[in-house]
Design an enzyme around this catalytic site. Structure first.
Site, PDB file in Angstrom:
ATOM      1  N   ASP A 325     -36.163  34.568  40.230  1.00  0.00           N
ATOM      2  CA  ASP A 325     -35.974  36.048  40.394  1.00  0.00           C
ATOM      3  C   ASP A 325     -37.409  35.849  41.469  1.00  0.00           C
ATOM      4  O   ASP A 325     -38.042  35.543  40.822  1.00  0.00           O
ATOM      5  CB  ASP A 325     -35.126  37.137  40.087  1.00  0.00           C
ATOM      6  CG  ASP A 325     -33.914  36.609  39.384  1.00  0.00           C
ATOM      7  OD1 ASP A 325     -33.292  35.821  40.144  1.00  0.00           O
ATOM      8  OD2 ASP A 325     -33.784  36.672  38.137  1.00  0.00           O
ATOM      9  N   ASP A 622     -30.787  37.927  35.583  1.00  0.00           N
ATOM     10  CA  ASP A 622     -30.168  38.708  34.946  1.00  0.00           C
ATOM     11  C   ASP A 622     -28.748  39.553  34.813  1.00  0.00           C
ATOM     12  O   ASP A 622     -28.431  40.479  33.772  1.00  0.00           O
ATOM     13  CB  ASP A 622     -31.004  40.089  35.194  1.00  0.00           C
ATOM     14  CG  ASP A 622     -31.241  40.490  36.588  1.00  0.00           C
ATOM     15  OD1 ASP A 622     -30.934  40.211  37.158  1.00  0.00           O
ATOM     16  OD2 ASP A 622     -32.341  40.923  36.691  1.00  0.00           O
ATOM     17  N   ASP A 626     -24.695  36.338  37.044  1.00  0.00           N
ATOM     18  CA  ASP A 626     -25.252  35.179  36.970  1.00  0.00           C
ATOM     19  C   ASP A 626     -24.881  34.215  36.291  1.00  0.00           C
ATOM     20  O   ASP A 626     -25.198  33.127  35.667  1.00  0.00           O
ATOM     21  CB  ASP A 626     -26.802  35.602  37.267  1.00  0.00           C
ATOM     22  CG  ASP A 626     -27.253  36.354  38.548  1.00  0.00           C
ATOM     23  OD1 ASP A 626     -27.410  36.304  39.570  1.00  0.00           O
ATOM     24  OD2 ASP A 626     -29.114  37.424  37.621  1.00  0.00           O
TER      25      ASP A 626
END
Ligand code: ADP
Ligand code: MG
Length: 891
Positions: A325, A622, A626
């Site tokens: 990310d 997170d 996901d």
């Protein structure tokens, strides 16, 4: 009456609670009364099971058979020695296995479930175990419901109750009491049950039942954590050790036959063969592997990476791609609005961090009150369409909630808006909370007798809602791109008036008719340590890939700053990705390192295609959605601070500091673990081979066997048993992170290891036979010659343990005390050998005699040959060029 039938106010009264939450003291008192909020007690480690396990290996069977046979033959000393070895072996094995099991268990305890609660009006995070009836729990997407709750607030709250009801579709939650009798949990839509998962929205509920009294507790007393899984590596090593064991057995059988053919006595040959087998079977290997993994886990935990299951430790070291990310992992997640746009003008904001101090400039000059009239709505929407708060603590400003929203609050304050005042003037009526998949959030506010809808989010999404923006859209997107090109994260604000009687907010209310207000662009600086880590990863042959929900232009700018891509690199956007089939994506993933505006399902597809390329993929995540990507990847990494419960549970590893640099460290430790397992093998296998070869050699040459069986058994248990474990504690060699990842197909037995096994096995057995024969030729007794042979063996093992500290690096370049365990284990082994030679009782059992100083020197000299030989071998290999060292052939 059941909880779902009762009005919330009634429940507050019954449970002596309020929307503000319990006071801490009250909660403590209730905790004592109701007990901790957990299901059944955890199963204890079964000591008995571990103990029994020690007596169920082929090695033990061989020994026991041997004990019976020797007892029959009247060789009582041998029987005694064998039984002693069995016992000692069991004790050592028991201790090792118990420790290993204990550390595997403590893994689980490192990630304790937490719950967000209100206590005395303050939001805080507590361990779910400490929840009591009457507590107020805050729910948001990705959270696991920590107890049974009666809901009194729900905004778009959808809960997945599959694990309780079997219903696969999420249930939309409400707050009103339901009069119907005897509803099943699935129909009690104003309740949220322990163990279920919030898939979207926000909610608040009061805890009505905890622990065993919850629905989950009553129907699933037997629900326990699944047992400890064995890592594939452990399986592999287990099989490897078994295979070696079989080979050794065959070799011992052969030894026995050859001995008999040559004319040795059957009983001597039998005992010798047994002893050789016991010495050569690497029975310590599987347990040492577990210990090595456990040590790796502890080391990683110290570097902010918590491993949730053991297999991850091994896999980590082989990682070839890290999909990370952007926001918060590669960047600091400390947002500051830098630029704003009100539809006509662009403004600059000064000031740093979350301190609401700074100015709004137009063309470099502080702005007049006039233009601010246009900017004010932009700032107001940013301030009010929000779930976050700014607060001051010890003179420092902090955000409670989402940093993106924090930045908007600070910007509004720089523009002269006062949060408290504004919230009083525009009370919140309803909300659609921000979800990554949605890309925006919206709120409904009252203003005297009127109602307003405020929305903020990704510019494309917001402009879709602004019907009239058609003509201006191009212009607005151009400005947004300009902001993004500077690496800013851009949000658009829009609003419209709503009918005065509107009380709720749904996506339909946002379909069209909003009025574009403006844009705000915020910086989120890269983490300096992430920049370094990305560079280190590159050196280590690991590619970093950025996967973000942010805009393509922003993503590219940040990726460039961090060093993930060069100028002009391709960025693959979610839309384009959506349009591709798997084949097209498969072609793309090899070259693309930045993915923007991606949704979680895209992340899953990216991971899958990377895996098809044979990459070992670690990926961060997170949110709730996901989880599939985290599971699909070899290593799923969740955020400990900002992540959700669902992501954490799906992950193999949790970062306590949400920092990319911690991933790089964990990979490094993963490599060390694999290396150390190899080192143990480098020690155990060649010395085992040498034990058999030396006996075989002696039989073939026609000299007596150089050891009595008891001696071999002793060596096996004491010296070996100490040193193999010590090697598990080796610190990482220099440069573990500077070499390419190991070949994923590569097993433990590399070509290097096989070749060195032959080299070392031959040297050791030759050395022992040589010393043995020399001593006999000097006219010494057989006892003396055997004492010399055994001591030579012990010394060879010392030196081979040192050799094993590195596959290719000279041992003289590795600091002596960088692994104190090894040092002390060698000292201990040395004293054990002294005892065998000099303590009368041992002399009697092992038929040994004391050695002279010359003997000692000659033994040490002979054994040192193995160091010289391996040093030369290492040097030759280093000179030949590192490359083929680093990519050994598969097993
Ligand atoms: P990431 O976390 O990968 O950077 P997100 O999915 O959180 O991406 O954000 C994607 C986009 O959604 C951002 O570029 C921004 O425009 C918008 N956004 C982010 N946070 C919020 C929020 N709290 N409210 C409204 N919009 C948001
Ligand atoms: Mg985000």
């Amino acid at each position: 009456m059941a909880w779902y039938q009762i009005d919330v106010d009634e429940i507050f009264k019954t449970l002596r609670a309020s929307e503000e939450g319990l006071l801490n003291e009250a909660a403590e008192a209730r905790l004592a009364q109701y007990g901790p909020n957990r299901l059944a007690e955890e199963e204890k480690i079964s000591r008995l099971k571990i103990l029994i396990h020690q007596f169920t290996s082929p090695l033990i069977y061989i020994l026991l058979i041997a004990a019976v046979v020797t007892a029959f033959l009247g060789e009582h000393i041998d029987t005694g020695v064998i039984l002693a070895v069995v016992l000692l072996n069991a004790v050592i094995g028991y201790i090792q296995e118990y420790k290993a099991e204990e550390s595997v268990r403590s893994l689980k305890k490192m990630v304790v479930p937490k719950a967000r609660v209100l206590r005395g009006g303050k939001e805080k995070e507590i361990q779910s175990e400490r929840l009591v009836p009457g507590d107020i729990v805050l729910l948001s997407s990705g959270a696991k419901v920590p107890a049974d709750l009666r809901l009194f607030r729900a905004a778009e709250l959808n809960v997945d109750e599959a694990m309780l009801t079997g219903e696969s579709l999420p249930v939309a939650k409400a707050t009103e009491a339901i009069p119907a009798e005897r509803l099943t949990p699935g129909d009690q839509v104003n309740m949220a049950f322990m163990g279920t998962v919030v898939v979207s929205g926000r909610g608040r509920g009061i805890v009505v039942e905890t622990g065993a009294k919850t629905i989950l507790g009553t129907i699933a007393q037997e629900v326990r954590e699944a047992g400890v899984v064995r890592a594939p590596l452990q399986e592999k090593i287990g099989q490897f050790a078994k295979a070696i064991g079989l080979i050794v057995l065959a070799a011992s059988g052969l030894l026995f036959l050859i001995g008999i053919l040559i004319g040795e006595k059957i009983d001597t040959m039998f005992m010798t063969a047994v002893a050789a087998a016991v010495a050569a079977i690497p029975e310590g290997l599987p347990i040492v592997v577990t210990i090595t993994l456990a040590i790796g886990v502890a080391r990683m935990a110290r570097r902010n990476a918590i491993i949730r299951n053991l297999p991850a430790v091994e896999t980590l070291g082989g990682t070839t791609v890290i999909g990370s990310d952007k926001t918060g992992t590669l960047t600091r997640n400390e947002m500051t609005v830098r630029l704003a746009y009100d539809g006509t003008h662009t403004y600059e904001l000064t000031g740093t961090g979350y301190a609401p101090r700074g100015e709004i400039l137009q063309d470099g000059l502080p702005i007049e009150a006039g233009p601010l009239n246009h900017l004010r709505p932009v700032l107001r929407i940013g301030l009010l369409c929000s779930e976050s708060d700014l607060y001051e603590e010890n003179g420092e400003y902090k955000i409670d909630g989402d940093p993106t929203e924090g930045a908007l609050i600070v910007a509004a304050m720089k523009g002269g808006l006062d949060p408290t005042q504004e919230r009083e003037r525009y009370p919140l009526v309803a909300m659609i909370p921000f979800e990554s998949e949605l890309g925006y959030m919206a709120t409904l506010h009252r203003r005297e007798n009127r109602k307003f809808i405020f929305a903020k989010g990704a510019p494309e999404r917001i402009l879709d809602m602004c019907a009239g923006a058609g003509a201006a859209r191009g212009e607005i997107m151009k400005i947004a791109d300009q902001f993004a090109a500077e690496g800013l994260r851009v949000l658009a604000m829009a609003s419209r008036e709503a009918p005065p009687d509107q009380e709720t907010l749904t996506h339909d209310h946002l379909a069209s008719g909003l009025l574009f207000a403006g844009l705000q662009g915020m910086i989120d600086p890269p983490r300096p340590e992430a920049v370094q880590a990305v560079a280190r990863c590159r050196k280590a042959g690991i590619r970093t890939v950025m996967i973000t929900g942010d805009h393509a232009v922003t993503a590219r700018a940040i990726a460039k700053q961090i060093g993930i891509v060069e100028e002009g690199a391709e960025v693959l956007g979610g839309k384009a990705l959506e349009a591709m089939d798997d084949e097209a994506l498969f072609q793309k993933v090899k070259g693309v390192s930045v993915y923007a505006r991606v949704a979680p399902q895209h992340k899953l597809r990216i991971v899958q295609q990377l895996i098809r390329h044979g990459e070992i993929v670690a990926v961060t995540g997170d949110g709730v959605n996901d989880a599939p990507a985290l599971k699909a990847a070899h290593i799923g990494i969740a955020m400990g601070k900002s992540g959700t419960d669902v992501a954490r549970e799906a992950a193999d590893m949790v970062l306590t500091d949400d920092n990319f640099a911690s991933i790089a460290h964990a990979v490094e430790e993963g490599r060390v673990v694999f290396d150390n397992i190899r080192k143990v093998t480098f020690f155990l296998i060649p010395t085992g081979v040498a034990a058999i070869l030396s006996i075989l050699g002696a039989v073939l040459i026609g000299v007596p066997i150089p050891y009595v069986p008891a001696q071999l058994l002793w060596i096996n248990v004491v010296t070996n048993g100490l040193q193999d474990v010590a090697l598990a504690f080796e610190p990482g060699e220099q440069g573990v992170i500077d070499r390419p990842p190991r070949n994923p197909k590569e097993g433990i037995m590399s070509r290097l290891l096989k070749e060195r096994t032959v080299l070392v096995g031959l040297i050791i057995s030759a050395g022992i036979i040589y010393r043995f024969i020399e001593t006999l030729n000097d006219g010494a007794s057989l006892e003396k010659a055997r004492s010399v042979a055994v001591t030579t063996m012990v010394f060879f093992q010392f030196f081979q343990a040192w050799n094993s500290r590195s596959e290719t690096e000279s041992i003289f370049r590795i600091p002596l005390m960088s692994n104190p365990f090894l040092f002390y284990s060698l000292i201990a082994a040395f004293f054990a050998q002294l005892a065998v030679l000099y303590v009368p009782a041992f002399q009697w059992v092992f038929r040994t005699v004391p050695l002279t100083l010359t003997d000692w020197l000659e033994i040490a000299g002979t054994a040192a040959v193995v160091i010289v030989a391996v040093e030369i071998d290492k040097w030759l290999r280093r000179r030949k060029g590192g490359d083929d060292l680093l990519q050994p052939v598969p097993l």
